[in-house]
Write a protein that holds these residues in place. Structure first.
Motif, PDB file in Angstrom:
ATOM      1  N   ASP A   1       0.884  -1.687   0.306  1.00 51.90           N
ATOM      2  CA  ASP A   1      -0.246   0.278  -0.004  1.00 51.90           C
ATOM      3  C   ASP A   1       0.882   1.409   0.090  1.00 51.90           C
ATOM      4  OD1 ASP A   1      -2.470   2.294   1.080  1.00 51.90           O
ATOM      5  OD2 ASP A   1      -2.959   0.972   1.737  1.00 51.90           O
ATOM      6  N   VAL A   2       0.688   2.298  -1.072  1.00 51.34           N
ATOM      7  CA  VAL A   2       1.589   3.342  -1.422  1.00 51.34           C
ATOM      8  C   VAL A   2       1.275   4.778   0.306  1.00 51.34           C
ATOM      9  CG1 VAL A   2       2.270   4.899  -2.393  1.00 51.34           C
ATOM     10  CG2 VAL A   2       2.445   2.558  -3.283  1.00 51.34           C
ATOM     11  N   ALA A   3       0.187   4.261   0.424  1.00 51.31           N
ATOM     12  CA  ALA A   3      -0.580   5.088   1.240  1.00 51.31           C
ATOM     13  C   ALA A   3       0.265   5.164   2.439  1.00 51.31           C
ATOM     14  CB  ALA A   3      -2.087   5.369   1.372  1.00 51.31           C
ATOM     15  N   VAL A   4       0.376   3.598   2.952  1.00 46.30           N
ATOM     16  CA  VAL A   4       0.996   2.967   4.261  1.00 46.30           C
ATOM     17  C   VAL A   4       2.424   3.416   3.774  1.00 46.30           C
ATOM     18  CG1 VAL A   4       1.403   1.166   5.147  1.00 46.30           C
ATOM     19  CG2 VAL A   4      -0.552   1.347   4.998  1.00 46.30           C
ATOM     20  N   ALA A   5       2.880   3.005   3.063  1.00 45.24           N
ATOM     21  CA  ALA A   5       5.064   3.523   2.377  1.00 45.24           C
ATOM     22  C   ALA A   5       4.782   5.058   2.772  1.00 45.24           C
ATOM     23  CB  ALA A   5       4.599   2.873   1.123  1.00 45.24           C
ATOM     24  N   LYS A   6       3.572   5.823   2.534  1.00 46.94           N
ATOM     25  CA  LYS A   6       4.271   7.015   2.834  1.00 46.94           C
ATOM     26  C   LYS A   6       4.410   7.732   4.161  1.00 46.94           C
ATOM     27  CE  LYS A   6       2.990   8.980  -2.025  1.00 46.94           C
ATOM     28  NZ  LYS A   6       2.004   9.667  -2.754  1.00 46.94           N
TER      29      LYS A   6
ATOM     30  N   ARG B   1       7.281   0.466 -11.010  1.00 48.64           N
ATOM     31  CA  ARG B   1       8.238   1.428 -11.095  1.00 48.64           C
ATOM     32  C   ARG B   1       6.584   2.943 -10.509  1.00 48.64           C
ATOM     33  NH1 ARG B   1      11.951   2.440 -14.391  1.00 48.64           N
ATOM     34  NH2 ARG B   1      12.104   0.282 -14.674  1.00 48.64           N
ATOM     35  N   GLU B   2       5.986   3.337 -11.176  1.00 46.77           N
ATOM     36  CA  GLU B   2       4.688   3.684 -10.488  1.00 46.77           C
ATOM     37  C   GLU B   2       5.232   3.712  -9.508  1.00 46.77           C
ATOM     38  OE1 GLU B   2       0.064   4.760 -11.203  1.00 46.77           O
ATOM     39  OE2 GLU B   2       1.224   3.158 -11.971  1.00 46.77           O
ATOM     40  N   GLN B   3       4.419   2.863  -8.446  1.00 50.60           N
ATOM     41  CA  GLN B   3       4.793   3.375  -7.258  1.00 50.60           C
ATOM     42  C   GLN B   3       6.090   4.596  -6.883  1.00 50.60           C
ATOM     43  OE1 GLN B   3       3.854   0.391  -8.219  1.00 50.60           O
ATOM     44  NE2 GLN B   3       1.494   0.647  -8.012  1.00 50.60           N
ATOM     45  N   TYR B   4       6.966   3.653  -7.499  1.00 47.72           N
ATOM     46  CA  TYR B   4       8.169   4.078  -6.887  1.00 47.72           C
ATOM     47  C   TYR B   4       8.408   5.265  -7.159  1.00 47.72           C
ATOM     48  CZ  TYR B   4      10.083  -0.025  -4.182  1.00 47.72           C
ATOM     49  OH  TYR B   4      10.788  -1.092  -3.286  1.00 47.72           O
TER      50      TYR B   4
ATOM     51  N   HIS C   1       8.148  11.446  -2.985  1.00 43.24           N
ATOM     52  CA  HIS C   1       7.452  11.840  -1.307  1.00 43.24           C
ATOM     53  C   HIS C   1       8.483  11.998  -0.382  1.00 43.24           C
ATOM     54  CE1 HIS C   1       4.327  12.753   1.698  1.00 43.24           C
ATOM     55  NE2 HIS C   1       4.467  12.256   2.364  1.00 43.24           N
ATOM     56  N   ALA C   2       9.389  10.857  -0.542  1.00 40.31           N
ATOM     57  CA  ALA C   2      10.906  11.321   0.354  1.00 40.31           C
ATOM     58  C   ALA C   2      11.818  12.626  -0.383  1.00 40.31           C
ATOM     59  CB  ALA C   2      11.927  10.051  -0.349  1.00 40.31           C
ATOM     60  N   MET C   3      12.433  12.749  -1.290  1.00 43.18           N
ATOM     61  CA  MET C   3      12.421  13.889  -1.473  1.00 43.18           C
ATOM     62  C   MET C   3      11.746  15.241  -1.074  1.00 43.18           C
ATOM     63  SD  MET C   3      13.282  15.870  -5.210  1.00 43.18           S
ATOM     64  CE  MET C   3      14.915  14.636  -5.298  1.00 43.18           C
ATOM     65  N   ALA C   4      10.333  15.194  -0.789  1.00 39.83           N
ATOM     66  CA  ALA C   4       9.442  16.141  -0.867  1.00 39.83           C
ATOM     67  C   ALA C   4      10.378  15.477   1.006  1.00 39.83           C
ATOM     68  CB  ALA C   4       8.095  16.160  -0.387  1.00 39.83           C
ATOM     69  N   GLN C   5       9.811  15.073   1.530  1.00 43.63           N
ATOM     70  CA  GLN C   5      10.201  15.569   3.045  1.00 43.63           C
ATOM     71  C   GLN C   5      11.973  15.480   3.633  1.00 43.63           C
ATOM     72  OE1 GLN C   5       8.180  15.055   5.720  1.00 43.63           O
ATOM     73  NE2 GLN C   5       6.607  15.310   4.024  1.00 43.63           N
ATOM     74  N   GLY C   6      12.832  15.363   2.914  1.00 42.27           N
ATOM     75  CA  GLY C   6      13.456  15.701   3.007  1.00 42.27           C
ATOM     76  C   GLY C   6      14.697  13.870   3.259  1.00 42.27           C
ATOM     77  N   VAL C   7      14.369  13.025   3.097  1.00 38.30           N
ATOM     78  CA  VAL C   7      15.193  11.681   3.785  1.00 38.30           C
ATOM     79  C   VAL C   7      15.443  11.292   2.292  1.00 38.30           C
ATOM     80  CG1 VAL C   7      13.792  11.779   5.452  1.00 38.30           C
ATOM     81  CG2 VAL C   7      13.271  10.982   3.867  1.00 38.30           C
ATOM     82  N   ASP C   8      16.859  10.135   2.084  1.00 39.39           N
ATOM     83  CA  ASP C   8      17.236   9.555   0.848  1.00 39.39           C
ATOM     84  C   ASP C   8      16.490   8.129   1.168  1.00 39.39           C
ATOM     85  OD1 ASP C   8      18.733  11.061   0.320  1.00 39.39           O
ATOM     86  OD2 ASP C   8      20.507   9.950   2.168  1.00 39.39           O
ATOM     87  N   TRP C   9      16.360   7.338  -0.240  1.00 40.19           N
ATOM     88  CA  TRP C   9      15.523   6.670   0.339  1.00 40.19           C
ATOM     89  C   TRP C   9      16.743   5.589  -0.801  1.00 40.19           C
ATOM     90  CZ3 TRP C   9      13.641   2.967  -4.452  1.00 40.19           C
ATOM     91  CH2 TRP C   9      13.700   4.042  -5.212  1.00 40.19           C
TER      92      TRP C   9
END
Length: 296
Positions: A31-36, A90-93, A99-107
Protein backbone atom coordinates in the motif's frame (compact mmCIF):
# COMPACT_ATOMS: atom_id res chain seq x y z
CA UNK A 1 41.10 3.03 5.91
CA UNK A 2 37.79 4.47 4.68
CA UNK A 3 36.91 6.93 7.43
CA UNK A 4 33.80 8.39 5.79
CA UNK A 5 31.38 7.39 3.04
CA UNK A 6 29.07 9.89 1.37
CA UNK A 7 25.48 8.79 0.79
CA UNK A 8 23.46 11.45 -0.98
CA UNK A 9 24.14 14.65 0.95
CA UNK A 10 25.06 12.81 4.15
CA UNK A 11 28.51 11.74 5.38
CA UNK A 12 28.60 8.44 7.29
CA UNK A 13 31.51 7.85 9.63
CA UNK A 14 33.07 8.66 13.00
CA UNK A 15 32.53 12.19 14.19
CA UNK A 16 29.42 12.56 12.05
CA UNK A 17 25.77 12.29 13.15
CA UNK A 18 24.66 8.65 13.24
CA UNK A 19 23.05 7.80 9.89
CA UNK A 20 19.61 6.57 10.96
CA UNK A 21 17.66 4.42 8.51
CA UNK A 22 13.98 3.68 8.98
CA UNK A 23 13.53 0.31 7.33
CA UNK A 24 10.09 0.15 5.79
CA UNK A 25 10.95 -3.09 3.99
CA UNK A 26 7.60 -4.66 3.10
CA UNK A 27 5.79 -3.35 6.19
CA UNK A 28 3.72 -1.26 3.75
CA UNK A 29 1.93 -4.49 2.69
CA UNK A 30 1.76 -3.27 -0.88
CA UNK A 31 0.00 0.00 0.00
CA UNK A 32 1.69 3.21 -1.21
CA UNK A 33 -0.32 5.30 1.25
CA UNK A 34 1.13 3.29 4.15
CA UNK A 35 4.63 3.65 2.68
CA UNK A 36 4.21 7.42 2.54
CA UNK A 37 3.03 7.56 6.15
CA UNK A 38 6.11 5.61 7.20
CA UNK A 39 8.34 8.03 5.28
CA UNK A 40 6.62 10.83 7.22
CA UNK A 41 7.38 9.02 10.50
CA UNK A 42 11.06 8.68 9.61
CA UNK A 43 11.33 12.33 8.58
CA UNK A 44 9.54 13.56 11.71
CA UNK A 45 11.84 11.46 13.90
CA UNK A 46 14.93 12.99 12.29
CA UNK A 47 16.15 9.92 10.41
CA UNK A 48 18.20 10.57 7.30
CA UNK A 49 16.90 7.69 5.18
CA UNK A 50 14.23 5.07 4.59
CA UNK A 51 14.81 1.67 3.06
CA UNK A 52 12.61 -0.70 1.08
CA UNK A 53 13.07 -4.15 -0.46
CA UNK A 54 12.99 -4.73 -4.22
CA UNK A 55 12.46 -8.14 -5.74
CA UNK A 56 11.75 -9.73 -9.08
CA UNK A 57 9.59 -12.42 -7.47
CA UNK A 58 9.93 -14.95 -10.29
CA UNK A 59 13.71 -14.86 -9.80
CA UNK A 60 14.17 -14.21 -6.09
CA UNK A 61 11.53 -16.58 -4.71
CA UNK A 62 13.03 -20.01 -3.92
CA UNK A 63 11.69 -22.65 -6.32
CA UNK A 64 10.39 -24.88 -3.52
CA UNK A 65 8.43 -21.95 -2.06
CA UNK A 66 6.67 -20.62 -5.15
CA UNK A 67 3.66 -22.92 -5.03
CA UNK A 68 3.37 -23.01 -1.23
CA UNK A 69 -0.04 -21.80 -0.13
CA UNK A 70 -0.19 -18.89 2.29
CA UNK A 71 -2.99 -17.21 4.20
CA UNK A 72 -2.89 -13.44 3.63
CA UNK A 73 -5.19 -10.48 4.29
CA UNK A 74 -6.19 -10.79 0.63
CA UNK A 75 -7.14 -14.45 0.90
CA UNK A 76 -5.21 -17.67 0.42
CA UNK A 77 -2.69 -17.54 -2.42
CA UNK A 78 0.61 -19.04 -3.50
CA UNK A 79 3.76 -17.60 -1.95
CA UNK A 80 4.79 -16.34 -5.41
CA UNK A 81 1.47 -14.51 -5.87
CA UNK A 82 1.86 -13.04 -2.38
CA UNK A 83 5.33 -11.74 -3.32
CA UNK A 84 3.87 -9.99 -6.36
CA UNK A 85 1.00 -8.65 -4.25
CA UNK A 86 3.33 -6.70 -1.92
CA UNK A 87 5.86 -5.63 -4.57
CA UNK A 88 6.03 -2.04 -5.79
CA UNK A 89 6.83 -1.25 -9.42
CA UNK A 90 7.97 1.89 -11.22
CA UNK A 91 4.79 3.93 -10.78
CA UNK A 92 4.68 3.32 -7.03
CA UNK A 93 8.41 3.92 -6.54
CA UNK A 94 8.15 7.18 -8.48
CA UNK A 95 5.56 8.32 -5.94
CA UNK A 96 7.76 7.12 -3.09
CA UNK A 97 10.83 8.90 -4.48
CA UNK A 98 8.95 12.17 -4.85
CA UNK A 99 7.49 11.91 -1.36
CA UNK A 100 10.85 11.09 0.23
CA UNK A 101 12.47 14.04 -1.53
CA UNK A 102 9.69 16.34 -0.32
CA UNK A 103 10.28 15.10 3.24
CA UNK A 104 14.05 15.55 2.98
CA UNK A 105 15.09 11.91 3.44
CA UNK A 106 17.05 9.54 1.22
CA UNK A 107 15.31 6.41 0.00
CA UNK A 108 16.89 3.23 -1.26
CA UNK A 109 16.29 -0.51 -1.16
CA UNK A 110 17.79 -3.94 -0.77
CA UNK A 111 17.74 -5.53 -4.24
CA UNK A 112 17.29 -9.30 -4.10
CA UNK A 113 18.30 -10.04 -7.71
CA UNK A 114 20.24 -8.48 -10.58
CA UNK A 115 17.19 -7.06 -12.47
CA UNK A 116 16.23 -5.27 -9.25
CA UNK A 117 19.68 -3.64 -9.16
CA UNK A 118 19.08 -2.39 -12.69
CA UNK A 119 15.61 -1.14 -11.70
CA UNK A 120 16.95 0.79 -8.71
CA UNK A 121 19.74 2.29 -10.80
CA UNK A 122 17.12 3.59 -13.22
CA UNK A 123 15.27 5.09 -10.25
CA UNK A 124 18.43 6.98 -9.27
CA UNK A 125 18.94 5.77 -5.71
CA UNK A 126 21.94 7.18 -3.85
CA UNK A 127 23.06 3.83 -2.43
CA UNK A 128 22.23 0.12 -2.38
CA UNK A 129 21.79 -2.14 0.63
CA UNK A 130 22.89 -5.78 0.68
CA UNK A 131 20.48 -7.74 2.86
CA UNK A 132 22.02 -10.30 5.19
CA UNK A 133 20.41 -13.08 3.16
CA UNK A 134 22.31 -11.87 0.06
CA UNK A 135 25.85 -11.80 1.49
CA UNK A 136 26.71 -15.01 -0.40
CA UNK A 137 24.92 -14.07 -3.66
CA UNK A 138 28.09 -13.33 -5.60
CA UNK A 139 26.46 -12.41 -8.96
CA UNK A 140 24.29 -9.89 -7.12
CA UNK A 141 27.33 -8.45 -5.32
CA UNK A 142 29.19 -8.10 -8.62
CA UNK A 143 26.24 -6.23 -10.13
CA UNK A 144 26.15 -3.91 -7.12
CA UNK A 145 29.90 -3.30 -7.25
CA UNK A 146 29.59 -2.40 -10.93
CA UNK A 147 27.22 0.48 -10.13
CA UNK A 148 30.01 2.43 -8.44
CA UNK A 149 27.51 3.52 -5.79
CA UNK A 150 28.12 3.39 -2.03
CA UNK A 151 27.08 0.01 -0.65
CA UNK A 152 25.64 -0.77 2.78
CA UNK A 153 26.36 -4.41 3.70
CA UNK A 154 24.44 -6.19 6.45
CA UNK A 155 26.28 -9.13 8.00
CA UNK A 156 23.58 -11.22 9.70
CA UNK A 157 23.57 -15.03 9.34
CA UNK A 158 27.12 -14.85 7.93
CA UNK A 159 30.57 -16.08 8.93
CA UNK A 160 33.68 -13.91 8.84
CA UNK A 161 34.85 -15.93 5.81
CA UNK A 162 31.62 -15.18 3.97
CA UNK A 163 31.89 -11.49 4.82
CA UNK A 164 35.52 -11.49 3.63
CA UNK A 165 34.41 -12.93 0.28
CA UNK A 166 31.71 -10.28 -0.08
CA UNK A 167 34.13 -7.46 0.75
CA UNK A 168 36.61 -8.83 -1.79
CA UNK A 169 33.97 -8.20 -4.46
CA UNK A 170 32.51 -4.95 -3.13
CA UNK A 171 35.79 -3.31 -2.13
CA UNK A 172 36.12 -0.91 0.79
CA UNK A 173 36.30 2.50 -0.88
CA UNK A 174 32.54 3.16 -0.64
CA UNK A 175 31.47 0.50 1.86
CA UNK A 176 29.44 0.86 5.05
CA UNK A 177 29.02 -2.38 7.02
CA UNK A 178 26.22 -3.11 9.47
CA UNK A 179 26.61 -5.60 12.28
CA UNK A 180 23.39 -7.63 12.44
CA UNK A 181 21.91 -10.79 13.90
CA UNK A 182 19.05 -12.06 11.76
CA UNK A 183 16.80 -13.35 14.55
CA UNK A 184 13.30 -11.85 14.51
CA UNK A 185 12.66 -10.56 17.15
CA UNK A 186 16.23 -10.44 18.45
CA UNK A 187 16.86 -11.61 22.04
CA UNK A 188 19.51 -9.56 23.86
CA UNK A 189 21.85 -12.52 24.30
CA UNK A 190 22.17 -12.84 20.50
CA UNK A 191 22.93 -9.15 19.83
CA UNK A 192 26.72 -9.60 20.22
CA UNK A 193 27.40 -5.86 20.06
CA UNK A 194 31.12 -6.32 20.70
CA UNK A 195 31.31 -7.29 17.01
CA UNK A 196 31.05 -3.58 16.15
CA UNK A 197 34.66 -2.72 17.18
CA UNK A 198 35.82 -6.13 15.87
CA UNK A 199 34.42 -5.40 12.39
CA UNK A 200 35.82 -1.88 12.52
CA UNK A 201 39.33 -3.15 13.25
CA UNK A 202 39.15 -5.86 10.59
CA UNK A 203 37.66 -3.97 7.64
CA UNK A 204 38.56 -0.32 8.42
CA UNK A 205 35.26 1.03 7.10
CA UNK A 206 32.34 2.75 8.88
CA UNK A 207 30.46 0.15 10.92
CA UNK A 208 26.82 0.47 11.87
CA UNK A 209 24.12 -1.69 13.40
CA UNK A 210 20.96 -3.22 11.94
CA UNK A 211 18.67 -4.23 14.79
CA UNK A 212 15.68 -6.53 15.00
CA UNK A 213 15.12 -6.40 18.75
CA UNK A 214 12.08 -5.14 20.59
CA UNK A 215 12.70 -1.76 22.18
CA UNK A 216 15.50 0.76 21.79
CA UNK A 217 18.20 -0.05 24.37
CA UNK A 218 20.38 -2.31 22.22
CA UNK A 219 20.41 0.14 19.31
CA UNK A 220 21.42 3.00 21.61
CA UNK A 221 24.16 0.82 23.10
CA UNK A 222 25.42 0.11 19.58
CA UNK A 223 26.03 3.84 19.08
CA UNK A 224 27.95 3.95 22.37
CA UNK A 225 30.14 1.13 21.02
CA UNK A 226 30.94 3.04 17.84
CA UNK A 227 28.10 2.36 15.39
CA UNK A 228 28.04 5.13 12.79
CA UNK A 229 24.68 4.07 11.32
CA UNK A 230 21.59 2.47 12.83
CA UNK A 231 18.86 0.73 10.85
CA UNK A 232 15.56 -0.29 12.44
CA UNK A 233 12.31 -1.60 10.98
CA UNK A 234 9.42 0.81 11.43
CA UNK A 235 5.68 0.21 11.33
CA UNK A 236 2.50 2.15 11.89
CA UNK A 237 1.23 -0.61 14.21
CA UNK A 238 3.02 -3.78 15.35
CA UNK A 239 -0.29 -5.64 15.20
CA UNK A 240 -0.45 -5.20 11.42
CA UNK A 241 -0.12 -8.32 9.31
CA UNK A 242 3.40 -9.20 8.15
CA UNK A 243 6.46 -11.17 9.20
CA UNK A 244 8.55 -8.12 10.18
CA UNK A 245 5.96 -6.17 12.15
CA UNK A 246 6.72 -7.74 15.56
CA UNK A 247 10.39 -6.74 15.33
CA UNK A 248 9.56 -3.20 14.23
CA UNK A 249 9.28 0.09 16.10
CA UNK A 250 6.04 2.03 16.12
CA UNK A 251 6.23 5.78 15.40
CA UNK A 252 6.71 7.08 18.96
CA UNK A 253 9.27 4.39 19.76
CA UNK A 254 11.26 5.24 16.63
CA UNK A 255 11.15 8.92 17.51
CA UNK A 256 12.38 8.11 21.01
CA UNK A 257 15.20 6.02 19.52
CA UNK A 258 16.46 8.84 17.30
CA UNK A 259 16.21 11.28 20.22
CA UNK A 260 18.25 8.95 22.44
CA UNK A 261 20.85 8.37 19.73
CA UNK A 262 21.38 12.12 19.42
CA UNK A 263 21.82 12.42 23.21
CA UNK A 264 24.38 9.60 23.25
CA UNK A 265 26.31 11.22 20.38
CA UNK A 266 26.75 14.35 22.50
CA UNK A 267 27.62 12.34 25.61
CA UNK A 268 30.44 10.38 23.94
CA UNK A 269 32.70 13.43 23.80
CA UNK A 270 36.25 13.32 22.44
CA UNK A 271 38.07 11.24 25.07
CA UNK A 272 40.26 14.13 26.22
CA UNK A 273 40.18 14.56 30.02
CA UNK A 274 39.73 18.15 31.14
CA UNK A 275 37.73 20.20 33.61
CA UNK A 276 34.37 20.82 31.96
CA UNK A 277 32.71 24.26 32.01
CA UNK A 278 29.95 23.05 34.30
CA UNK A 279 32.49 21.81 36.85
CA UNK A 280 34.18 25.13 37.58
CA UNK A 281 31.63 26.37 40.09
CA UNK A 282 31.67 23.02 41.91
CA UNK A 283 35.48 22.97 41.91
CA UNK A 284 35.62 26.41 43.50
CA UNK A 285 33.01 25.51 46.10
CA UNK A 286 34.11 21.99 47.04
CA UNK A 287 37.85 21.47 46.43
CA UNK A 288 39.92 22.36 49.50
CA UNK A 289 43.41 21.64 48.14
CA UNK A 290 44.62 22.20 44.58
CA UNK A 291 47.62 20.49 43.03
CA UNK A 292 49.84 23.58 43.05
CA UNK A 293 49.27 24.26 46.73
CA UNK A 294 49.80 20.63 47.72
CA UNK A 295 53.15 20.54 45.91
CA UNK A 296 54.61 23.44 47.89
Amino acid sequence: MTEWVQIGDEIVGHGRPTYVIGEIGINHNGDVAVAKKLIDVAALAGAQAVKFQKRTPAISTPADMKATRRETPWGEMSYLDYRYRVEFEREQYSEIAAHAMAQGVDWFASPWDVPSVEFLEEMGVATHKVASASVTDLPLLRALAATGKPIILSTGMSTIEQIDAAVEILGTDRLVMLHATSTYPLPPDEANLHMIPVLSARYRVPIGYSGHERGQQISVAAVALGATAVERHITLDRSMWGSDQAASLEPHAFMDLVRDIRVVEKALGDGVKRVMPGEHAQLKRLRRVDVAAAAV
